[in-house]
Design a protein around this motif. Sequence first.
Motif, mmCIF file in Angstrom:
data_model
loop_
_atom_site.group_PDB
_atom_site.id
_atom_site.type_symbol
_atom_site.label_atom_id
_atom_site.label_comp_id
_atom_site.label_asym_id
_atom_site.label_seq_id
_atom_site.Cartn_x
_atom_site.Cartn_y
_atom_site.Cartn_z
ATOM 1 N N GLN A 240 -3.641 9.546 8.324
ATOM 2 C CA GLN A 240 -2.760 8.908 9.299
ATOM 3 C C GLN A 240 -1.415 9.625 9.411
ATOM 4 N N GLY B 184 0.404 5.452 -0.447
ATOM 5 C CA GLY B 184 1.105 5.964 0.725
ATOM 6 C C GLY B 184 2.143 7.001 0.378
ATOM 7 N N THR C 123 0.808 -1.224 0.000
ATOM 8 C CA THR C 123 0.000 0.000 0.000
ATOM 9 C C THR C 123 0.839 1.271 0.000
ATOM 10 N N ILE C 124 2.145 1.172 0.273
ATOM 11 C CA ILE C 124 2.946 2.403 0.333
ATOM 12 C C ILE C 124 3.458 2.831 -1.039
ATOM 13 N N TRP D 28 -4.427 7.420 3.982
ATOM 14 C CA TRP D 28 -3.001 7.495 4.286
ATOM 15 C C TRP D 28 -2.626 8.906 4.741
ATOM 16 N N GLY E 74 -10.234 3.280 2.692
ATOM 17 C CA GLY E 74 -8.812 2.951 2.680
ATOM 18 C C GLY E 74 -8.469 2.115 1.460
ATOM 19 N N LYS E 75 -7.639 1.107 1.657
ATOM 20 C CA LYS E 75 -7.086 0.347 0.549
ATOM 21 C C LYS E 75 -7.784 -0.991 0.336
ATOM 22 N N PRO F 128 -1.362 0.533 7.701
ATOM 23 C CA PRO F 128 -2.350 0.935 6.704
ATOM 24 C C PRO F 128 -3.745 0.395 7.016
ATOM 25 N N TRP G 299 2.477 11.001 1.380
ATOM 26 C CA TRP G 299 3.704 11.465 2.051
ATOM 27 C C TRP G 299 4.342 12.623 1.285
#
Length: 335
Positions: free
Chosen positions: A177, A144, A139-140, A174, A329-330, A304, A148
């Motif tokens: 969070q 994500g 997921t990053i 993301w 979310g994912k 996540p 970021w």
Amino acid sequence: MKAMTLRAPGGLDRLEWVERADPGQPGPGEIRVALHGSSLNFHDYIVASGTSPAADGRVPMADGAGVVEAVGEGVTDFAVGDAVVSCFFPDWQDGAPTIGDFARTPGDGIDGFAQGTVVLPATAFTHAPKGWDAVEAATITTAGLTAWRALVVDGGLKAGDRVLLLGTGGVSIWALQIAKAMGAVVAITSSSDEKLARARDLGADFTVNYRNDQDWGATVAAWADGRGVDHVVEVGGPATLAQSIAAVRVGGHISLIGVLTGRGGEVPTAALMAKQARLQGLIVGSRRAQQDFVRALDATGIRPVIDRRFPLTELAEAFRFQEGGDHFGKIGVEW
């Protein structure tokens, strides 16, 4: 080796589970990775659905995570047994962006990660966050890292900043969070009161149901002490941009990262000029930014939010679930 491939001209009914040759052992500078998880993004959907055509037989999915099985000569960053996760732009290692297309993006211009094993340059991966499973790590890569970069790399987020997030999809959750972990104050929108309640459970400070509030941009600006928010993560595009401009403070930052409401539309230029806001388009980020993100995840303990997991053999059903828009979310696939 089994893999999911997409037959031209695309469409969810043209995803095929096939046998492919094993990629063999890594050469100099390469690693062999046994893949175990991926996650769905809007970009993956437009490729799979045929909206953004790919080559016949393309292996889809930009996100991939798994375990290193072998390392080639000269590889020092990874060892056998390391958990790793892919990079969206494998050729963008560091510095300012120089890539403006998807010619080398896995699952689009080159084969992606909906397959059992890959052999690729070591620089196409980073270490995964410690203790995460493959779906969590995947997921990053896209969602994500996009969040970021929008908030931290480009936005310079700091504690006390006010942030507006649109919707409750992968990037927005993301971003919620990340923002809360860094001490920011967060507003978020949705058309679902149930999803807004879940966002509050994750730390959202202010929620707006945009179906019930046509002027939600002004509502958010009023909440932000009447001056507007410092950051907007804009995933909607033309149909939401005017409200995002209304919500942002003078001199604030709007990260334009999505086109969910269309690829073209009217930009309220006078309003944008009056706000003197920075409207910045962005697509994911560099490998260096992903490495920094992983360090932050290891330090903060964020995990996540994954709404549902599908087996890779049911990838088409996973995309149909994504089409429905009910996820929070994912969405993951694992094998």
